[in-house]
Design a protein around this motif. Structure first.
Motif, PDB file in Angstrom:
ATOM      1  N   TYR A 102       0.867  -1.184   0.000  1.00 18.55           N
ATOM      2  CA  TYR A 102       0.000   0.000   0.000  1.00 18.55           C
ATOM      3  C   TYR A 102       0.903   1.232   0.000  1.00 18.55           C
ATOM      4  O   TYR A 102       1.697   1.420   0.935  1.00 18.55           O
ATOM      5  CB  TYR A 102      -0.894   0.024   1.230  1.00 18.55           C
ATOM      6  CG  TYR A 102      -2.005  -1.006   1.233  1.00 18.55           C
ATOM      7  CD1 TYR A 102      -3.338  -0.620   1.141  1.00 18.55           C
ATOM      8  CD2 TYR A 102      -1.731  -2.370   1.347  1.00 18.55           C
ATOM      9  CE1 TYR A 102      -4.366  -1.551   1.154  1.00 18.55           C
ATOM     10  CE2 TYR A 102      -2.748  -3.321   1.354  1.00 18.55           C
ATOM     11  CZ  TYR A 102      -4.062  -2.908   1.260  1.00 18.55           C
ATOM     12  OH  TYR A 102      -5.081  -3.826   1.271  1.00 18.55           O
ATOM     13  N   THR A 103       0.786   2.058  -1.026  1.00 14.83           N
ATOM     14  CA  THR A 103       1.612   3.261  -1.127  1.00 14.83           C
ATOM     15  C   THR A 103       0.720   4.494  -1.029  1.00 14.83           C
ATOM     16  O   THR A 103      -0.229   4.635  -1.818  1.00 14.83           O
ATOM     17  CB  THR A 103       2.390   3.285  -2.454  1.00 14.83           C
ATOM     18  OG1 THR A 103       3.171   2.091  -2.562  1.00 14.83           O
ATOM     19  CG2 THR A 103       3.314   4.497  -2.506  1.00 14.83           C
ATOM     20  N   PHE A 104       1.009   5.354  -0.048  1.00 11.71           N
ATOM     21  CA  PHE A 104       0.199   6.542   0.213  1.00 11.71           C
ATOM     22  C   PHE A 104       0.970   7.806  -0.141  1.00 11.71           C
ATOM     23  O   PHE A 104       2.145   7.946   0.216  1.00 11.71           O
ATOM     24  CB  PHE A 104      -0.207   6.598   1.687  1.00 11.71           C
ATOM     25  CG  PHE A 104      -1.104   5.480   2.115  1.00 11.71           C
ATOM     26  CD1 PHE A 104      -2.485   5.613   2.073  1.00 11.71           C
ATOM     27  CD2 PHE A 104      -0.574   4.274   2.560  1.00 11.71           C
ATOM     28  CE1 PHE A 104      -3.320   4.579   2.461  1.00 11.71           C
ATOM     29  CE2 PHE A 104      -1.396   3.224   2.951  1.00 11.71           C
ATOM     30  CZ  PHE A 104      -2.774   3.385   2.901  1.00 11.71           C
ATOM     31  N   LYS A 105       0.301   8.732  -0.833  1.00 13.83           N
ATOM     32  CA  LYS A 105       0.856  10.041  -1.119  1.00 13.83           C
ATOM     33  C   LYS A 105       0.221  11.050  -0.153  1.00 13.83           C
ATOM     34  O   LYS A 105      -0.995  11.245  -0.161  1.00 13.83           O
ATOM     35  CB  LYS A 105       0.563  10.453  -2.566  1.00 13.83           C
ATOM     36  CG  LYS A 105       1.226   9.560  -3.605  1.00 13.83           C
ATOM     37  CD  LYS A 105       2.747   9.701  -3.582  1.00 13.83           C
ATOM     38  CE  LYS A 105       3.389   8.861  -4.690  1.00 13.83           C
ATOM     39  NZ  LYS A 105       4.868   8.962  -4.668  1.00 13.83           N
ATOM     40  N   LEU A 106       1.058  11.664   0.690  1.00 15.37           N
ATOM     41  CA  LEU A 106       0.550  12.595   1.693  1.00 15.37           C
ATOM     42  C   LEU A 106       0.305  13.966   1.075  1.00 15.37           C
ATOM     43  O   LEU A 106       1.017  14.390   0.155  1.00 15.37           O
ATOM     44  CB  LEU A 106       1.550  12.724   2.845  1.00 15.37           C
ATOM     45  CG  LEU A 106       1.973  11.425   3.547  1.00 15.37           C
ATOM     46  CD1 LEU A 106       2.936  11.748   4.680  1.00 15.37           C
ATOM     47  CD2 LEU A 106       0.770  10.655   4.059  1.00 15.37           C
ATOM     48  N   ARG A 107      -0.669  14.684   1.622  1.00 11.96           N
ATOM     49  CA  ARG A 107      -0.886  16.063   1.194  1.00 11.96           C
ATOM     50  C   ARG A 107       0.222  16.941   1.778  1.00 11.96           C
ATOM     51  O   ARG A 107       0.725  16.677   2.875  1.00 11.96           O
ATOM     52  CB  ARG A 107      -2.275  16.554   1.594  1.00 11.96           C
ATOM     53  CG  ARG A 107      -2.539  16.692   3.055  1.00 11.96           C
ATOM     54  CD  ARG A 107      -3.922  17.304   3.325  1.00 11.96           C
ATOM     55  NE  ARG A 107      -5.014  16.382   3.018  1.00 11.96           N
ATOM     56  CZ  ARG A 107      -5.992  16.653   2.168  1.00 11.96           C
ATOM     57  NH1 ARG A 107      -6.007  17.812   1.526  1.00 11.96           N
ATOM     58  NH2 ARG A 107      -6.952  15.774   1.944  1.00 11.96           N
ATOM     59  N   SER A 108       0.598  17.949   1.073  1.00 14.45           N
ATOM     60  CA  SER A 108       1.680  18.832   1.523  1.00 14.45           C
ATOM     61  C   SER A 108       1.128  19.974   2.359  1.00 14.45           C
ATOM     62  O   SER A 108      -0.060  20.337   2.254  1.00 14.45           O
ATOM     63  CB  SER A 108       2.444  19.388   0.317  1.00 14.45           C
ATOM     64  OG  SER A 108       1.588  20.189  -0.487  1.00 14.45           O
ATOM     65  N   GLY A 109       1.985  20.540   3.184  1.00 11.52           N
ATOM     66  CA  GLY A 109       1.623  21.729   3.952  1.00 11.52           C
ATOM     67  C   GLY A 109       0.757  21.484   5.175  1.00 11.52           C
ATOM     68  O   GLY A 109       0.190  22.428   5.728  1.00 11.52           O
ATOM     69  N   VAL A 110       0.645  20.246   5.624  1.00 11.00           N
ATOM     70  CA  VAL A 110      -0.158  19.949   6.818  1.00 11.00           C
ATOM     71  C   VAL A 110       0.613  20.384   8.064  1.00 11.00           C
ATOM     72  O   VAL A 110       1.758  19.957   8.272  1.00 11.00           O
ATOM     73  CB  VAL A 110      -0.513  18.453   6.897  1.00 11.00           C
ATOM     74  CG1 VAL A 110      -1.233  18.143   8.214  1.00 11.00           C
ATOM     75  CG2 VAL A 110      -1.379  18.045   5.714  1.00 11.00           C
ATOM     76  N   LYS A 111      -0.016  21.216   8.884  1.00 15.72           N
ATOM     77  CA  LYS A 111       0.648  21.788  10.056  1.00 15.72           C
ATOM     78  C   LYS A 111       0.303  21.017  11.328  1.00 15.72           C
ATOM     79  O   LYS A 111      -0.848  20.616  11.533  1.00 15.72           O
ATOM     80  CB  LYS A 111       0.215  23.246  10.259  1.00 15.72           C
ATOM     81  CG  LYS A 111       0.280  24.128   9.025  1.00 15.72           C
ATOM     82  CD  LYS A 111       1.703  24.370   8.579  1.00 15.72           C
ATOM     83  CE  LYS A 111       1.743  25.342   7.394  1.00 15.72           C
ATOM     84  NZ  LYS A 111       3.115  25.522   6.856  1.00 15.72           N
TER      85      LYS A 111
END
Length: 529
Positions: free
Chosen positions: A85-94
């Motif tokens: 399972y390969t996940f792409k994270l959203r950018s800019g999460v604080k």
């Protein structure tokens, strides 16, 4: 002339100040959370106060759409063999800024790796720090399932499984799969204060932790940097109010704008109040009495069956749920896709119960205990009355049962240790998958982790459960789950009670609040007129 013009000049200045007045959403809840390090606990009360407001997971499960949806992960890919399972994270999460932590970076894949390695790897320095262990991760058998987790890129996470598991993606939407800050936990470890993770939490969620006073209040502030947009209110308060009658009075007086777990009579009263709304949804939940199969004479199937036969469930449903629930005949709620419709139940039959007790060698009965909580909840609206009804029915077949009323946090802790005999309990599925009832409640691994309140471990039942997760064909999974339901019923591991309707009370000026069938809470889009 100037004085006459003054009000005209002031009016535009005053309006924005009024419009920007801080709004606080107060929610009357029924119990204190056990803590805020959600991975250590398995109660819905703790999940609501921590995972649901402070944290996020890679994915969420949408009850409206009936499927897994993106959260911290924008997208994912599953290999053809079901092992990667390969996940792409959203950018800019604080991560949250608080008086005790100032993050120096955004969320990365390293935070995801840490959050899972902490639960999976005994060599991880955080693994032994969790005093309560990792009940969900252990009962879901994640250490054996997840072979490897890595971060090939800053915003890419890859899980490699030991074997296919059709429930894995949905499992990642559960509260215990929340993502922690590796930077914050490293700071705590360096300072020698790792215990503060449980009292001073940090997450990426819609609200930021401010203060907790046990049995009184939890305070949160809106997260202005939330990736899904700042919440519709500026502050959130959990007003811990164990008495349902008091919760009703508080919402009537506008001391709370949302009241959780109302009693059935309170729902009727609120329906007639022009200032209140009643919000409902069919709950993916089952209320039950767990029978500790490791405590003699409850280790005998005939004794457990006798307890089921002795109890007049219809009287119980009318007295305790007052028409707000349907009778439970087994583990699953009727809205489960593998629900066994024709499973034979245990009709009220005291004579047959006495005969089974005599067959088991207890013609003159025996002594036992009934454990319950002091305050009402959705799955147990009137704990005292329910326990008394069970006590009375057991007495009629010769079983003398002492009622023990134990504070919620202590009740959960001791029940997970297997100290109880008969335990009033409830279970809410987190993600719509039938396995979410079986693995946590009836697997052998869940006896070790403590969530298996029947304390029953059987290799055949364990195989039905594990084989059910291995396949992806719904018909094949249902066939295995039918076998599991049948064995659980024959062994009488539970005294199934009810499938309730999930209900909350709100003030008329509350907008955007929905009741989850899983008991989860989302206040991120709630606004007040």
């Amino acid at each position: 002339m100037r004085l006459a013009a003054l009000p005209l000049l002031l009016a535009p200045m005053l309006y924005p100040l009024w419009a920007q007045a801080a709004t606080t959403l107060s929610v009357c809840t029924e119990a204190s959370p056990e803590g805020f390090d959600v991975v250590q606990y398995n109660s819905l009360t703790t999940t609501n106060a921590s995972a649901d407001v402070l944290m996020n997971r890679l994915v969420d499960f949408s009850a409206q759409e009936g499927k897994v949806v993106p959260s911290l992960a924008e997208s994912w890919d599953i290999s053809a063999d079901g092992l990667t399972y390969t996940f792409k994270l959203r950018s800019g999460v604080k991560f949250h800024h608080t008086e005790y932590f100032t993050p120096t970076r955004d969320l990365t894949a390293q935070d995801v790796v840490f959050s899972f390695q902490r639960m999976l790897d005994p060599a991880n320095p955080w693994h032994k720090i969790a005093q309560s262990g990792f009940p969900h991760a252990q009962s879901m058998q994640l250490p054996a399932l997840i072979k490897n987790i890595e971060a090939p890129e800053t915003l890419t996470v890859r899980f490699t499984l030991d074997h296919p598991d059709s429930t894995f993606l949905a499992t990642l939407s559960m509260g215990f799969a929340s993502i922690y800050s590796a930077e914050y936990t490293a700071q705590l470890l360096k300072a020698g204060t790792p215990e503060k993770l449980n009292s001073q939490p940090i997450g990426t969620g819609p609200f930021v932790f401010r203060r907790f006073q046990r049995d009184a209040v939890v305070r949160y502030a809106a997260n202005p940097d939330y990736f899904d947009g700042k919440p519709g209110v500026d502050a959130l308060v959990f007003a811990i109010t164990p008495d349902a009658n008091v919760r009703l009075q508080k919402i009537r007086q506008n001391e709370c704008q949302i009241a959780l777990s109302p009693k059935p009579l309170d729902v009727q009263a609120a329906s007639a109040d022009a200032k209140l709304n009643v919000v409902k949804n069919a709950a993916f939940m089952t209320a039950f009495v767990a029978i500790n199969s490791q405590h003699p004479p409850l280790d005998k199937p005939e004794v457990r069956q006798a307890i089921n036969l002795a109890f007049d469930k219809n009287v119980y449903l009318k007295a305790v749920f007052e028409g707000s629930a349907v009778a439970a005949n087994g583990v699953y709620p009727p809205n489960t896709w593998s629900y066994a419709k024709n499973l034979p139940g245990y009709a009220h039959d005291p004579a047959k119960a006495r005969a089974l007790l005599a067959k088991a060698g207890f013609k003159d009965g025996f002594k036992t205990t009934i454990w319950t909580r002091p305050s009402g909840s959705l799955l147990n609206p009137n704990p005292g009355l329910g326990a008394q009804l069970l006590q009375d029915d057991l007495a009629k077949v010769g079983i003398t049962a002492e009622i023990k009323v134990i504070e919620w946090g202590e009740l959960i802790r001791r029940a997970k240790a297997g100290e109880h005999d008969l335990l009033f309990m409830g279970w809410a599925g987190d993600n719509g998958d039938p396995d979410n009832f079986l693995t946590p409640q009836f697997s052998c691994a869940a006896v070790t982790s403590g969530t298996n309140f029947a304390r029953y471990c059987d290799k055949d039942l364990d195989k039905f459960i594990s084989d059910g997760k291995a396949g992806s064909d719904q018909a094949q999974r249902s066939a295995l789950y039918l076998k599991a339901q049948t064995q659980i019923q024959q062994q009488a591991l539970w005294l199934p009670l009810a499938h309730p309707t999930a209900t909350a009370l709100t003030r008329k000026d509350v907008q955007g609040y929905q009741v989850s069938p899983f008991g989860r809470q989302d206040f991120s889009h709630v606004t007040l007129k």
